[in-house]
Design an enzyme around this catalytic site. Sequence first.
Site, short mmCIF file in Angstrom:
data_model
loop_
_atom_site.label_atom_id
_atom_site.label_comp_id
_atom_site.label_asym_id
_atom_site.label_seq_id
_atom_site.Cartn_x
_atom_site.Cartn_y
_atom_site.Cartn_z
CB ALA A 68 2.20 4.37 -1.79
N PRO A 69 -0.05 3.51 0.38
CG PRO A 69 -0.92 3.50 2.41
CD PRO A 69 -1.32 4.24 1.21
N GLY A 70 -0.43 0.93 0.19
CA GLY A 70 -0.68 -0.47 -0.42
C GLY A 70 -1.87 -1.41 0.18
CG ASP A 126 2.32 5.75 -5.16
OD1 ASP A 126 3.00 6.67 -4.78
OD2 ASP A 126 1.24 5.58 -5.01
CG ASP A 176 -7.35 4.03 -4.86
OD1 ASP A 176 -8.36 4.87 -5.22
OD2 ASP A 176 -7.05 3.85 -3.70
CE LYS A 229 -9.74 8.35 -6.38
NZ LYS A 229 -9.95 7.64 -5.41
C1 LIG Z 1 -5.52 7.11 -2.88
S1 LIG Z 1 -3.91 6.71 -3.08
C2 LIG Z 1 -3.86 5.26 -3.30
C3 LIG Z 1 -4.03 4.30 -1.97
C4 LIG Z 1 -3.71 2.63 -2.15
N1 LIG Z 1 -4.96 2.32 -3.25
C5 LIG Z 1 -4.10 2.02 -0.80
O1 LIG Z 1 -5.16 1.41 -0.86
O2 LIG Z 1 -3.29 2.15 -0.08
C6 LIG Z 1 -3.10 7.52 -4.51
C7 LIG Z 1 -1.89 7.01 -4.78
O3 LIG Z 1 -1.61 7.62 -5.96
C8 LIG Z 1 -0.28 7.84 -6.14
N2 LIG Z 1 -0.17 8.72 -7.53
C9 LIG Z 1 -0.60 9.84 -7.94
N3 LIG Z 1 -0.21 10.24 -9.19
C10 LIG Z 1 0.32 9.03 -9.48
C11 LIG Z 1 0.99 8.78 -10.87
N4 LIG Z 1 1.06 9.57 -11.90
N5 LIG Z 1 1.52 7.67 -11.00
C12 LIG Z 1 1.45 6.87 -9.82
N6 LIG Z 1 1.16 7.01 -8.60
C13 LIG Z 1 0.55 8.24 -8.50
C14 LIG Z 1 -0.08 8.70 -4.87
O4 LIG Z 1 1.35 8.90 -4.54
C15 LIG Z 1 -0.74 7.87 -3.84
O5 LIG Z 1 0.23 7.12 -3.07
#
Ligand SMILES: C[S@@+](CC[C@H](N)C(=O)[O-])C[C@H]1O[C@@H](n2cnc3c(N)ncnc32)[C@H](O)[C@@H]1O
EC number: 2.1.1.186
Length: 354
Positions: free
Chosen positions: A216-218, A235, A271, A300
């Site tokens: 999210a958001p995608g 997510d 990510d 990271k």
């Molecule tokens: C940096 S954002 C991703 C952005 C995405 N790649 C984009 O381009 O829109 C990280 C995401 O990881 C999700 N997240 C964090 N821990 C998670 C987990 N254990 N399992 C799945 N999603 C997770 C968060 O809700 C967040 O939406």
Amino acid sequence: MNTLFMHCRPGFEGEVCSEIAEHAARLNVAGYAKAKTNAACAEFVCTEEDGAERLMKGQRFAQLIFPRQWARGVFLDLPETDRISVILAQLANFPTCGSLWLEVVDTNDGKELSNFCRKFEAPLRKALTQAGKLVEDASKPRLLLTFKSGREVFLGMADADNSAMWPMGIPRLKFPRESPSRSTLKLEEAWHHFIPRDQWDERLSGEMTAVDLGAAPGGWTYQLVRRGMLVTAIDNGPMAESLMGTGLVQHLMADGFTFKPRHPVDWMVCDIVEKPARNAALLETWLGEGLCREAVVNLKLPMKQRYAEVRRLLQRIEEGFEARGIRVEIGCKQLYHDREEVTCHLRRLDGKRR
Ligand SMILES: C[S@@+](CC[C@H](N)C(=O)[O-])C[C@H]1O[C@@H](n2cnc3c(N)ncnc32)[C@H](O)[C@@H]1O
């Protein structure tokens, strides 16, 4: 010609120094690395005249993690007027080059010099061509001039097929307005970096399936969907409606660290902002268990010893696959769109999914 000059993200000069010093030691190239904090560049000064050349010959640029660009050459002081004559005189020691890039470092001072470079390029190009120092020939080395100010330039060269794909290593990617987040450019840049353009149709095909962990958001899902893939987006957060409307995305609210697809997929991307060791472990699980064939995972790096940490994780991944007898291609790069992070790419080479 005994200096290797490298560009990098500001703040990562120490990582570049550690990384290049390690490769120099491996290749028996004597010298020392130096850099100023936040200068967005670093140097490796070789003791022997042919040191920088040997270092470049023994190391593939694409496999370096932190340097964005490199060139071997010399620093040159420039006068206020007639800089071209001074550059031409110094180029007597250079072979004829096949292309020319004028570069600046990625700092505010560097950006201010971009205008100067734009104006300077045409007359310089003309003079170099007339002097027989520049011809259009991709097989000849590229002449790389990095201006540190209007009065100082690093006059360098590098093989076009063993240096950055873009000037300063900065890709000019257009942000797609329909993408739900800017992170989309990270995945697009990763593909440019890790997958040769002539293999995109085969390795990023519309016939494929993908899982996006932490989707999210995608922004990353957007890239996969743009290639026509069917994507499972994992997510707890909401996905952009525009993506859900494509019919190509299934959104599951699940934990990315425990989710496993019922059937193997072609791609896994991740990510999630987590400790890098946890994200790295995902690579081992997904490729090791044959859950996917290729993966892009962001690591990271909030810690101090960032190069040491990345090396440690990559080594652990390599050893893990070796122990299982699985052949993989492993790449890792701090992309231009990466901040305090690097992007890893893994691909199974045995062609088997399971
Ligand atoms: C940096 S954002 C991703 C952005 C995405 N790649 C984009 O381009 O829109 C990280 C995401 O990881 C999700 N997240 C964090 N821990 C998670 C987990 N254990 N399992 C799945 N999603 C997770 C968060 O809700 C967040 O939406």
